[in-house]
Scaffold this active site. Structure first.
Site, short mmCIF file in Angstrom:
data_model
loop_
_atom_site.label_atom_id
_atom_site.label_comp_id
_atom_site.label_asym_id
_atom_site.label_seq_id
_atom_site.Cartn_x
_atom_site.Cartn_y
_atom_site.Cartn_z
N CYS A 2 0.87 -1.17 0.00
CA CYS A 2 0.00 0.00 0.00
C CYS A 2 0.90 1.22 0.00
O CYS A 2 2.12 1.13 0.08
CB CYS A 2 -0.85 0.03 1.26
SG CYS A 2 -1.82 -1.46 1.52
N ARG A 27 1.37 1.63 -5.98
CA ARG A 27 1.53 0.70 -4.86
C ARG A 27 0.19 0.09 -4.43
O ARG A 27 0.15 -0.83 -3.61
CB ARG A 27 2.16 1.39 -3.65
CG ARG A 27 3.56 1.94 -3.89
CD ARG A 27 4.09 2.63 -2.66
NE ARG A 27 4.23 1.70 -1.55
CZ ARG A 27 5.29 0.90 -1.37
NH1 ARG A 27 6.28 0.96 -2.25
NH2 ARG A 27 5.36 0.07 -0.37
N TRP A 74 -3.75 -1.60 -1.19
CA TRP A 74 -3.69 -2.84 -1.98
C TRP A 74 -4.06 -3.93 -0.98
O TRP A 74 -3.24 -4.35 -0.18
CB TRP A 74 -2.30 -3.06 -2.56
CG TRP A 74 -2.19 -4.34 -3.34
CD1 TRP A 74 -1.74 -5.54 -2.88
CD2 TRP A 74 -2.57 -4.56 -4.69
NE1 TRP A 74 -1.80 -6.49 -3.86
CE2 TRP A 74 -2.30 -5.93 -4.99
CE3 TRP A 74 -3.09 -3.77 -5.69
CZ2 TRP A 74 -2.54 -6.50 -6.24
CZ3 TRP A 74 -3.34 -4.32 -6.93
CH2 TRP A 74 -3.07 -5.67 -7.21
N ASN A 100 1.14 0.02 5.99
CA ASN A 100 1.51 -0.80 4.84
C ASN A 100 2.26 -2.00 5.39
O ASN A 100 3.25 -1.84 6.11
CB ASN A 100 2.41 -0.02 3.87
CG ASN A 100 2.96 -0.93 2.77
OD1 ASN A 100 2.28 -1.87 2.35
ND2 ASN A 100 4.19 -0.69 2.35
N GLY A 101 1.78 -3.20 5.11
CA GLY A 101 2.47 -4.41 5.57
C GLY A 101 1.47 -5.49 5.93
O GLY A 101 0.29 -5.40 5.61
N GLU A 482 7.37 -20.54 -20.07
CA GLU A 482 7.27 -19.16 -19.56
C GLU A 482 8.39 -18.30 -20.11
O GLU A 482 8.18 -17.15 -20.50
CB GLU A 482 7.29 -19.19 -18.03
CG GLU A 482 7.47 -17.85 -17.35
CD GLU A 482 6.46 -16.78 -17.74
OE1 GLU A 482 5.45 -17.11 -18.40
OE2 GLU A 482 6.71 -15.60 -17.44
N LYS A 486 7.76 -14.84 -22.22
CA LYS A 486 8.34 -13.53 -21.83
C LYS A 486 9.06 -12.89 -23.01
O LYS A 486 8.89 -11.73 -23.31
CB LYS A 486 9.34 -13.72 -20.68
CG LYS A 486 8.76 -13.83 -19.32
CD LYS A 486 8.22 -12.56 -18.75
CE LYS A 486 6.75 -12.35 -18.65
NZ LYS A 486 5.78 -13.36 -18.60
N GLU A 489 6.46 -11.79 -25.74
CA GLU A 489 5.47 -10.74 -25.50
C GLU A 489 6.09 -9.37 -25.29
O GLU A 489 5.41 -8.37 -25.45
CB GLU A 489 4.57 -11.10 -24.32
CG GLU A 489 5.25 -11.16 -22.98
CD GLU A 489 4.26 -11.43 -21.86
OE1 GLU A 489 3.10 -10.99 -21.94
OE2 GLU A 489 4.63 -12.09 -20.89
N HIS A 505 11.03 -35.12 -32.38
CA HIS A 505 9.76 -35.40 -33.09
C HIS A 505 9.33 -34.20 -33.92
O HIS A 505 8.13 -33.98 -34.11
CB HIS A 505 8.69 -35.78 -32.06
CG HIS A 505 9.09 -36.95 -31.22
ND1 HIS A 505 9.04 -38.25 -31.67
CD2 HIS A 505 9.63 -36.99 -29.98
CE1 HIS A 505 9.50 -39.06 -30.72
NE2 HIS A 505 9.86 -38.33 -29.68
N LYS A 604 -2.95 -5.81 -19.45
CA LYS A 604 -2.52 -6.43 -18.20
C LYS A 604 -3.51 -7.49 -17.75
O LYS A 604 -3.14 -8.50 -17.18
CB LYS A 604 -2.35 -5.37 -17.11
CG LYS A 604 -1.80 -5.92 -15.80
CD LYS A 604 -0.43 -6.55 -15.98
CE LYS A 604 0.06 -7.27 -14.74
NZ LYS A 604 1.25 -8.11 -15.01
#
Ligand code: AGP
Length: 609
Positions: A2, A27, A74, A100-101, A482, A486, A489, A505, A604
């Site tokens: 946050c 944040r 957040w 925040n935490g 993955e 990356k 994209e 193959h 996103k």
């Protein structure tokens, strides 16, 4: 993650606090709030949604006062809502606090306070701190904050104001960032430098365990335990834009570098200091219910799906639970067989991906228990699941998912170990060894990030090619998928993730110098196999970039370029292997001048089919 801000001075606090929160919106942005002191009153304002809602609120109904604190949220504990928005107050209403935490022992503290008659109005861990400060307040807000912090376990950056002490603002931090801004007849606090950069460039960067008591005239720095402390004034020479990215060129690079902290937050409250036990208190499933599952099913999209494949491998390998998987966009339309004794696991950073949400709802409608592994608290997928394990990675602004992928894999690893323990498919020693390995991941990830020169070299040497093959086996097959995604994209270079054993193959026809092969090749069950695949590539003049453990000298004979990760258990290696692959893609894309944070055609969160 946050954002918190504070101001004490002679200007109107609202303007300064809202401006600071706007620069901290990266944040967190699910709700916001202010607490302002004015003429013996403590005025609260809380809104749901982004900062522009707060801006409109204070424009329509201004709040006077020159001392105050603010927060942009957040959510970690308690869904996004006005009642869960910060600031939170004590029972008397004279003390307000933003945080925040994550407070790991908030349940015990809340129970203690409720037993003393305290009534809670929110579902947050933060409200516990506000009531603790109120409990210990006897006319000195700094002393009360000190006593309250002494009871806390976990991470906090807090700012506190008290109606009865309008000329002081108190702040403290432990494992969450906090800075103090020095002004002339005014002083500031913020979670991060951007919050106060338009007001002052001279800051104190507080250390864990520090506390700051701000007045208009000055700042007293001390430890939460009381001893005075000194900090050099740090003069910030960044511009505001760079500051939001923490000085990094892109949010993606910042988020890649946040992974050690994100790993700690993903494990916070689940693996306690000094413990070799995994606790998943948010899981509603009893051991008996967990034992009732005869199979699992993983479904997600994109990068989240590859994290799900990491989880699938670990659940099968450790918990001996048969786990099937499919892309959500396929699963939802193929009229699948969904068993009532199936645990359906969905994975999603945003918690809003349309195909994943639809697959989840379909599984639930057909009687399967659903567990989601999500970053965004209170998101649709989280709300529609029977159980949710949040990854607590903080907002991920870059479109390409990085810290979310590794944290999803990490949380799935914890769940797989928990399942293995319940199903008695793992020895006590092996369980303890893997839990200890999980605890080492943040420091090992930091070691990778501390020296990226070889990764930069690799991207400089190979970044001009337009086709790549990523080969993986076993635990690191998802790493190949993955890694290729990356690169695709963000750099628009064509890259294909493939099972190394499948190369003969077909894909072997692609091998040539202009189509380099990237291959995770860490010591483990299939190391010899992946090495023989690399020999096949080399026999056809293919160039090879291997990702291997530090200290593995053999691999030098089979690869043209070796990227190193610290040694760890093969089963957990995808979490570390992800970092060089993310950085390789990042440097290739940046060298090509691509818009790394917002690649063309991508969003996103894909909330449409
Ligand atoms: C991640 O790099 C991609 N942008 C994309 O594949 C993403 O992982 C996918 O759209 C799923 O998103 P989610 O995790 O928010 O559900």
């Amino acid at each position: 993650m946050c954002g918190i801000v504070g101001y004490i001075g002679s200007k109107r606090a609202t303007d300064i606090l809202v401006g600071g929160l706007k620069r901290l919106e990266y944040r967190g942005y699910d709700s916001a709030g202010l607490a302002i002191l004015h003429e013996g009153e403590l005025k609260l304002r809380k809104v749901l949604g982004k900062l522009r809602v707060m801006e409109q609120s204070v424009e329509e109904e201004p709040i006077e006062g020159t001392v105050g604190i603010g927060h942009t949220r957040w959510a970690t504990h308690g869904r996004p809502s006005v009642r869960n928005a910060h600031p939170h107050t004590d029972s008397s209403g004279r003390i307000a606090l933003v945080h925040n935490g994550i407070i790991e022992n908030y349940v015990e503290l809340k129970t203690e306070l409720q037993a003393e008659g305290v009534e809670f109005v929110s579902d947050t861990d933060t409200e516990v701190i506000a009531h603790l400060v109120g409990k210990y307040y006897k006319g000195d807000i700094a002393a009360a904050v000190r006593e309250a912090c002494a009871r806390l376990e976990g991470a906090y950056a807090i700012a506190v104001v008290c109606r009865d002490e309008p000329d002081r603002l108190v702040a403290a931090r432990l494992f969450s960032p906090l800075i103090v801004g020095l002004g002339d007849g005014e002083n500031f606090i913020g979670s991060d430098i951007p919050a106060i950069l338009d007001r002052t460039r001279d800051v104190y960067i507080l250390d864990d365990g520090d506390m700051a008591i701000l007045t208009r005239e000055g700042i007293e720095l001390c430890r939460v335990t009381g001893e005075p402390v000194r900090h050099e004034v740090y003069h910030v020479d960044w511009d505001a834009g760079a500051a939001e990215k923490g000085g990094y060129k892109h949010f993606m690079l910042k988020e890649i570098n946040e992974q050690p902290t994100a790993f700690r937050n993903a494990m916070r409250g689940r693996i306690r200091e000094g413990s070799s036990e995994i606790e998943l208190p948010e899981l509603s499933l009893t051991d008996e219910q967990l034992l009732g599952f005869r199979r699992g099913f993983v479904t997600a999209c994109g990068t989240a799906y590859y994290a799900g494949l990491v989880g699938k491998f670990l659940l099968e390998n450790l918990a001996r639970l048969p786990v099937d998987s499919d892309l959500a966009s396929e699963y939802r339309y193929r009229n699948p067989i969904i068993h009532k004794d199936q645990l359906t696991i969905t994975v999603s950073q945003s918690g809003e991906t349309a195909d994943t949400l639809a697959a989840l709802r379909m599984a639930r409608e057909q009687g399967s228990h659903t567990l989601s592994i999500v970053n965004a608290v209170g998101s649709s997928i989280a709300r529609d699941s029977d159980d949710v394990l949040y990854i607590n990675a903080g907002p991920e602004i870059g479109v390409a998912s990085t810290k979310a992928y590794s944290c999803q894999s990490l949380v799935l690893a914890m769940f797989a170990l928990h399942m293995a323990k319940v199903r008695k498919t793992i020895s006590k020693e092996r369980y303890a060894q893997l839990v200890d390995e999980l605890k080492q991941l943040p420091d090992k990830a930091q070691r990778i990030l501390d020296d990226v020169s070889r990764i930069q070299e690799a991207s400089a040497k190979y970044g001009q090619y337009n086709n790549f093959l990523y080969l993986g086996r076993g635990a690191n097959l998802p790493s190949a998928y993955e890694g290729a995604l990356k690169l695709k994209e963000i750099s628009y270079i064509h890259a294909e993730g493939y099972a190394a054993g499948e190369m003969k193959h077909g894909p072997i026809a692609l091998i040539e110098p202009a189509c380099p092969t990237v291959a995770p090749a860490v010591r483990g069950a299939v190391y010899e196999k992946i090495v023989s695949n690399l020999q096949e590539v080399r026999a056809r003049d293919g160039q090879i970039i291997a990702v291997a453990f530090e200290g593995d000298t053999d691999i030098e004979r089979h690869a043209d370029f070796v990227l190193r990760v610290p040694e760890c258990d093969e089963l957990l290696s995808p979490i570390l292997v992800a970092l060089p692959l993310q950085l390789f893609a990042y440097y290739c894309a940046d060298a090509r001048g691509c818009d790394v944070d917002q690649p063309r055609n991508l969003a996103k969160s894909v909330t449409v089919e």
